[in-house]
Design an enzyme around this catalytic site. Sequence first.
Site, mmCIF file in Angstrom:
data_model
loop_
_atom_site.group_PDB
_atom_site.id
_atom_site.type_symbol
_atom_site.label_atom_id
_atom_site.label_comp_id
_atom_site.label_asym_id
_atom_site.label_seq_id
_atom_site.Cartn_x
_atom_site.Cartn_y
_atom_site.Cartn_z
ATOM 1 N N PHE A 103 0.863 -1.178 0.000
ATOM 2 C CA PHE A 103 0.000 0.000 0.000
ATOM 3 C C PHE A 103 0.899 1.228 0.000
ATOM 4 C CE2 PHE A 103 -2.382 3.516 1.723
ATOM 5 C CZ PHE A 103 -3.548 3.449 0.979
ATOM 6 N N ASP B 59 9.441 3.095 1.787
ATOM 7 C CA ASP B 59 8.219 3.815 2.140
ATOM 8 C C ASP B 59 8.020 3.692 3.646
ATOM 9 O OD1 ASP B 59 5.667 4.694 2.662
ATOM 10 O OD2 ASP B 59 4.751 3.738 0.918
ATOM 11 N N LYS C 142 2.869 11.636 7.146
ATOM 12 C CA LYS C 142 2.054 11.420 8.337
ATOM 13 C C LYS C 142 2.650 12.089 9.575
ATOM 14 C CE LYS C 142 -0.375 7.412 6.533
ATOM 15 N NZ LYS C 142 -1.588 8.157 6.168
#
Length: 415
Positions: free
Chosen positions: A142, A227, A256
């Site tokens: 993802f 990531d 984030k």
Amino acid sequence: MSPVTHDFIDREDAWGAHNYHPLDLVIAEAKGAWVTDVEGRRYLDCLSAYSAVNQGHCHPRLLRTLTEQAARVTLTSRAFRNDQLGAFCEELAQLCDMEMVLPMNTGAEAVETAIKAARRWGYRTKGIADGRAHIIAFENNFHGRTTTIVGFSSEAAYREQFGPFAPGFTLVPFGDIDAVLRAMTPDTCAVLFEPIQCEAGVLLPPDGFLRELRALCDAQQVLMLADEIQTGLGRTGTLFACDHDGVTPDLYILGKALSGGFYPVSAVVSRRDVLGVFGPGSHGSTFGGNPLGCAVAREALRVLRDEQLVERSAHEGRWLLQQLQTLRHPAIKSVRGRGLMCAIELYEAARPYCEALQQRGVLCKETHGTVIRLSPPLMVAREDLAFAVGALREVFAAGGIALRQTADGRRQEPQ
């Protein structure tokens, strides 16, 4: 559910696109590790906005920085320079032991930036023929929701009726170094990976896999693109999840928690030979690197350091995982995690269990259908974690599965 909550939900459902399936509560306030809904009920947040609020909700230092910077200047665009961007890039590069930073806004934008950087590096440095650059990614990944990114997803729901998709990507099983080697070609410029596959159910790679991947990429002149949008900045008990294997990638993708949940800030951090491939006009973002975002991100990084949140994640995460591993119930398949990113995988749907936990004052969210993910803010207190464990014990109490499904599909309350 009260009429007040119903009204908020009905309005959202009537006017908003239905691209999420949230739990049915409406949050009105938040502080630290706790949130309060419109009816005054308090809940322990065990999702942390998918690791965006590692520092805790509405951290006073971040609020003060946001307010002070917003009173001075919020946006200049990159047409002009601002007094926060240079310091942000320097501080983040030094934190990552890298040389350059390219700021963006969202995680997906940062992933797209990394893909562009890797491809151009492949053409300019490795000598790949133009238009042939190839990137290896992993099944169950993802990395975001753009059409390029979902094009190399193995999740059918992410891809359905969104094609055609960009070529140039090959998927291999996560943790299979032999499959990575077989997929490599002279045109391979990068391997894009999550050190822990969060959305897939907090899947950890086999021991030694990242070290093997590092060695293989070095041997084949291929970039490692990590990531760390969800796993980075302390979530797994180290600054980066790659640190568990003693591996430094060629490029970090961050987001984030980079701004503590106050403002969308993401960044690609790498060496000069990688990010140096960009020149004026080759990439950009109106809001990327804006002074408001940079100021907040700088303070968010200082909070991580000053409050020793990485160390807290390691210490409290060990305790939480130990407690979760004592849970006993026929529905539990496995328990796993690192730092304050833990998961309980079930043999059945996780959604009813999350709904039952909500009724007991604990908020978490199912992922990959059968997994309960637990990732509270890194500043969470031990007594709050104990509260969450107690709620889990109640939900998994003998004979009391959270919400059973009857034969005709109707929900039945716990016994």
